[in-house]
Design a protein around this motif. Structure first.
Motif, PDB file in Angstrom:
ATOM      1  N   LEU A  29       0.799  -1.227   0.000  1.00  0.00           N
ATOM      2  CA  LEU A  29       0.000   0.000   0.000  1.00  0.00           C
ATOM      3  C   LEU A  29       0.830   1.274   0.000  1.00  0.00           C
ATOM      4  CD1 LEU A  29      -0.082   1.201   3.145  1.00  0.00           C
ATOM      5  CD2 LEU A  29      -1.718  -0.631   3.452  1.00  0.00           C
ATOM      6  N   VAL A  36       3.628   1.761  -1.715  1.00  0.00           N
ATOM      7  CA  VAL A  36       4.535   1.934  -2.876  1.00  0.00           C
ATOM      8  C   VAL A  36       3.855   2.618  -4.061  1.00  0.00           C
ATOM      9  CG1 VAL A  36       5.876  -0.096  -2.246  1.00  0.00           C
ATOM     10  CG2 VAL A  36       4.166  -0.292  -4.028  1.00  0.00           C
ATOM     11  N   PHE A  37       2.570   2.893  -3.940  1.00  0.00           N
ATOM     12  CA  PHE A  37       1.857   3.408  -5.114  1.00  0.00           C
ATOM     13  C   PHE A  37       1.879   4.932  -5.232  1.00  0.00           C
ATOM     14  CE2 PHE A  37      -0.528  -0.649  -4.152  1.00  0.00           C
ATOM     15  CZ  PHE A  37       0.145  -1.385  -5.107  1.00  0.00           C
ATOM     16  N   ASP A  38       2.518   5.615  -4.289  1.00  0.00           N
ATOM     17  CA  ASP A  38       2.656   7.077  -4.304  1.00  0.00           C
ATOM     18  C   ASP A  38       1.347   7.820  -4.083  1.00  0.00           C
ATOM     19  OD1 ASP A  38       5.380   6.905  -4.686  1.00  0.00           O
ATOM     20  OD2 ASP A  38       5.231   6.889  -6.866  1.00  0.00           O
ATOM     21  N   ASP A  55      -7.500   2.321 -18.116  1.00  0.00           N
ATOM     22  CA  ASP A  55      -6.465   2.334 -19.163  1.00  0.00           C
ATOM     23  C   ASP A  55      -6.466   3.610 -20.006  1.00  0.00           C
ATOM     24  OD1 ASP A  55      -5.554  -0.191 -18.462  1.00  0.00           O
ATOM     25  OD2 ASP A  55      -7.102  -1.167 -19.651  1.00  0.00           O
ATOM     26  N   HIS A  99      -7.460   2.515  -9.124  1.00  0.00           N
ATOM     27  CA  HIS A  99      -6.326   1.775  -9.698  1.00  0.00           C
ATOM     28  C   HIS A  99      -5.013   2.524  -9.452  1.00  0.00           C
ATOM     29  CE1 HIS A  99      -3.800  -0.540 -12.341  1.00  0.00           C
ATOM     30  NE2 HIS A  99      -4.755  -1.452 -12.373  1.00  0.00           N
ATOM     31  N   PRO A 100      -3.998   1.808  -8.941  1.00  0.00           N
ATOM     32  CA  PRO A 100      -2.723   2.477  -8.624  1.00  0.00           C
ATOM     33  C   PRO A 100      -2.083   3.188  -9.819  1.00  0.00           C
ATOM     34  CG  PRO A 100      -2.757   0.256  -7.709  1.00  0.00           C
ATOM     35  CD  PRO A 100      -3.968   0.370  -8.563  1.00  0.00           C
ATOM     36  N   ASN A 101      -2.314   2.661 -11.031  1.00  0.00           N
ATOM     37  CA  ASN A 101      -1.652   3.279 -12.188  1.00  0.00           C
ATOM     38  C   ASN A 101      -2.188   4.677 -12.499  1.00  0.00           C
ATOM     39  OD1 ASN A 101      -0.286   0.927 -12.320  1.00  0.00           O
ATOM     40  ND2 ASN A 101      -1.166   0.188 -14.234  1.00  0.00           N
ATOM     41  N   ASP A 104      -0.140   8.693 -10.513  1.00  0.00           N
ATOM     42  CA  ASP A 104       0.819   9.683 -11.034  1.00  0.00           C
ATOM     43  C   ASP A 104       0.111  10.872 -11.660  1.00  0.00           C
ATOM     44  OD1 ASP A 104       3.121   8.617 -10.262  1.00  0.00           O
ATOM     45  OD2 ASP A 104       3.796   7.901 -12.228  1.00  0.00           O
TER      46      ASP A 104
END
Lengths: 472, 270
Positions: free
Chosen positions: B19, B21-23, B183, B207-209, B212
């Motif tokens: 948890l 590490v996803f920033d 996506d 979603h972690p992606n 950013d």
């Protein structure tokens, strides 16, 4: 050595070939793996050796894939003595792990294999070379024909230095082939078969960019690292494998290149559609292709003049003065395990089962200016960092950085890199500390490695034996 | 003053273990929609054991519990008692639910405004004790209205505006609804920018992606930071409530806003 533009003898059946060649005195035989799991040639040829009950075979395939079932049959029959290869996976790997060979398994690198064949250290009696497009003069390429497989890089040294060179094809043509990868002047026979393989089977493992959040984070850390080290600059050269994380790094590097208006000089090694896209978008000048990882890469060899198929020797033979990777700035590689001395294992898993091999791992790590290992810190429930890897594939002195989702370790030998990263916001740890973070979740796994009976050895491109493989 | 809130299912050890590490500035461990009824107990056990052993300095942890009128509510609260969490995310926002939670805990609460009724009562919700932010839950909100979500998001413009205005009026964080197409980075960027322009201070994600892009949108830009530094410096030099900078009038609200920008920049190491 034959003569250029001289018609090569065409053989219509393998039985006919062995009417002309004594099978039992030609037991050192080689194959390439460019058709991977789509290869029909290896099984076809070895079935003949099985039928003829030839004993004491020494096999020199550039790699062994799961569908090469005839190798397993021959081993179980006791007909194979030694195997020298670069990569081994599937049932053959599992069998050797538990039973060994009458002789030994030698794991070489791609460059080391080419070197050993050229220098005569690996003496090959017959090279059976699957080719999808060949003419009567024995000139051949791999990227044309109904069952094309792309670059024939690993087969080139065999096609020149084996005692007997046999091209195996299902597509013999009557026209001249400009710039052939395999030159007919070296070829002794063309063996016609119904089908050399299935192009659809050549796709190598994961050839898609990862969407896994951990993989994405590792790739992000890697691209920031490369950028902070000042390595993404005009004319830089780069190699990444076909793994999902490596490809994500390639994508992130591409984004930086576009933003900074940077063009790379070359990408090398195994080529995928993502590398081709960057060539066609003008982001890289050349692709040096020793193997195609997907069908789009094969198609590109047809249409892109600057997508260049190269031999394994040109790619990574340390004694080749034109070796491509000696000019390589960055290589991104994976690891099954890495240890406190930065030694990397991609040969066996943590239970010592053979699952791969160096391929170009040690070659590129040795030659590149910066070699980066990308890996999750914890795989399943096992930390990637150990105090000593199960099997050394690549020596730690050639590994510069380990990038994980939780932080980065820099090899203490690379004081220059450590200095450059003095003011970075990236999380940099000594490798032991990074391991401790993993152990905080997993504890330290009990070492179960058995080192009783040696069944094989890992030979580096320098011919140095850097580790042994043990029976489980 | 966080930029990103990431929902992580409470029954997935691989996600929970990572948890931090996803920033994401805030992690919302979910006991509600992403955990099926037969897995609720195992999620509680996992989180209780995990958070008893591990603590985090760099990320805030909230837990989305089940709604106050569900049979899981009290078990959720009991499982989380004595754990080092920042607070609760309460679905199906209502004054009654918040008050019930306040009787059991004194931790910060982030209600999810996800019904037309909650939207009508959003000011009352924002005023309740321990409420530190509002999340807009557009999926349930549009479901209740019987309308479809669109890329343009005009159907949620009014709701978004009211929630952002209310949160800002009560000086609490306004957290936008997640963008569900994981996506579509371009769509996410546009959606997050629209939310920012309506007054949201942050965005939730599933979603972690996506983190950013969300962090990038809701962080002050370099230009904003530079401008804020100049405003604060001049305000300290002049020691006046209002002054002119590059021909523009600067007064107290602008100075306060500039200070917030610098605070945010410092917090996120920008």
């Amino acid at each position: 050595m034959g003569v250029k533009n001289q018609k090569i003898k065409v053989i219509n059946h393998i039985d006919e070939l062995f009417n002309q060649i004594d099978i039992s005195s030609n037991r050192n035989i080689s194959f390439h793996h460019h058709l991977r799991n789509g290869d029909y040639v290896i099984n076809y040829v070895l079935d003949k050796y099985k039928k003829e009950k030839v004993q004491g075979i020494n096999l020199f395939p550039s790699a062994i894939f799961p569908n090469y079932s005839s190798i397993l049959d021959l081993i179980k029959n006791g007909q194979i003595n030694n195997i020298t290869t670069n990569y081994i996976n599937g049932p053959v790997a599992e069998f050797i792990t538990h039973n060994g060979l009458p002789g030994k398994l030698k794991m070489q690198t791609h460059g080391g294999r080419a070197r050993a064949i050229i220098e005569g250290k690996s003496e090959i009696d017959i090279a059976f070379i699957a080719v999808p497009y060949v003419n009567h003069f024995g000139d051949a390429v791999g990227f044309l024909g109904p069952n094309k497989c792309g670059s024939l890089g690993y087969a080139i040294p065999d096609s020149i230095h084996a005692k007997i060179k046999v091209l195996v094809t299902d597509n013999l043509i009557n026209i001249e082939i400009p710039n052939p990868e395999i030159s007919g002047e070296n070829i002794d026979y063309i063996l016609l078969v119904d089908q050399i393989g299935d192009t659809q089977g050549i796709v190598s493992g994961t050839t898609e960019i990862t969407k896994n959040p951990i993989g994405v984070k590792i790739a992000k850390n890697t691209s920031i690292l490369l950028n902070e080290l000042g390595l993404i600059k005009e004319g830089f050269s780069f190699q990444s494998g076909a793994g999902g994380v490596s490809l994500r790094v390639t994508k992130d590097v591409k984004d930086i290149m576009i933003k900074k208006n940077i063009k790379a000089s070359f990408f090398s090694g195994g080529i995928t559609k993502y590398h081709v896209e960057m060539l066609e978008e003008g982001l890289v000048e050349k692709l040096y292709d020793v193997q195609c990882f997907d069908l789009e890469a094969i198609e590109s060899l047809k249409r892109n003049k600057m997508h260049l198929p190269i031999s394994a020797s040109r790619y990574a033979n340390p004694e080749n003065k034109d070796q491509v990777i000696k000019d390589l700035d960055i290589v991104i590689l994976g690891a099954t395990e890495i240890d406190y001395n930065f030694n990397v294992n991609v040969t066996t898993d943590s239970h010592q089962t053979l699952i791969g091999g160096s391929g170009g791992h040690s070659d590129t790590a040795s030659e590149s200016k910066v070699c980066i290992i990308v890996s999750p810190l914890i795989k399943g429930r096992i930390p990637v960092i150990k105090d000593r890897v199960t099997t050394i594939t690549t020596l730690g002195k050639n590994i510069d950085c380990l990038v994980t989702e939780r932080g980065i370790a820099i090899n203490p030998l690379r004081k220059d890199l450590i200095k450059k990263l003095k003011n970075t916001k990236l999380k940099i740890y000594p490798i032991q500390e990074l391991a401790s973070i993993a152990y905080g979740f997993t504890n330290i796994p009990k070492d179960i490695v058995k080192r009783d009976k040696i069944i094989g050895e890992v030979e580096d491109r320098t011919y140095e034996i850097i580790d042994y493989i043990y029976q489980v | 003053m966080s930029r990103s809130y990431l929902f992580i299912p409470g029954n997935t050890p691989s996600m929970i273990q990572n948890l931090d590490v996803f920033d994401s500035d805030v992690i919302i461990i979910d006991f509600e929609d992403s955990v099926t009824s037969y897995d609720k107990d195992s999620a509680r056990t996992l989180i209780k054991n995990f958070l008893s052993k591990y603590s985090y300095d760099e990320v805030e942890i909230f837990v989305r519990i089940n709604s106050y009128d569900s049979r899981y509510f009290h078990d959720d609260i009991n499982a989380l008692a004595n754990l080092d969490i920042s607070g609760y995310v309460l679905p199906k926002a209502s004054v009654k639910g918040i008050r019930m939670l306040n009787k059991l805990s004194n931790k910060p609460i982030i209600p999810i405004v996800e019904s037309p009724m909650a939207l009508l009562l959003v000011e009352d919700i924002a005023k309740e004790k321990n409420v530190v932010a509002l999340i807009f839950g557009a999926e349930d909100y549009t479901k209740e209205l019987g309308i479809k979500r669109t890329l343009e998001a005009t159907e949620i413009l009014y709701a978004r505006s009211i929630i952002a205005i209310t949160a800002n009026a009560y000086n609490i964080d306004a957290i936008d609804t997640p963008y569900t197409n994981k996506d579509d980075d371009k769509g996410l960027l546009l959606d997050a920018t629209n939310a920012l322009n309506l007054g949201f201070t942050s965005k939730a994600s599933i979603h972690p992606n996506q983190i950013d892009i969300i962090n990038q949108v809701f962080a002050p830009s370099l230009e904003e930071i530079t401008e804020a530094k100049r405003i604060v410096k001049k305000s300290e030099e002049t020691n006046k409530g209002a002054f002119s900078l590059d021909g523009k009038m600067i007064d107290l609200p602008i100075i306060e806003k500039a200070k917030k920008v610098l605070e945010k920049a410092k917090k996120y190491n920008l």
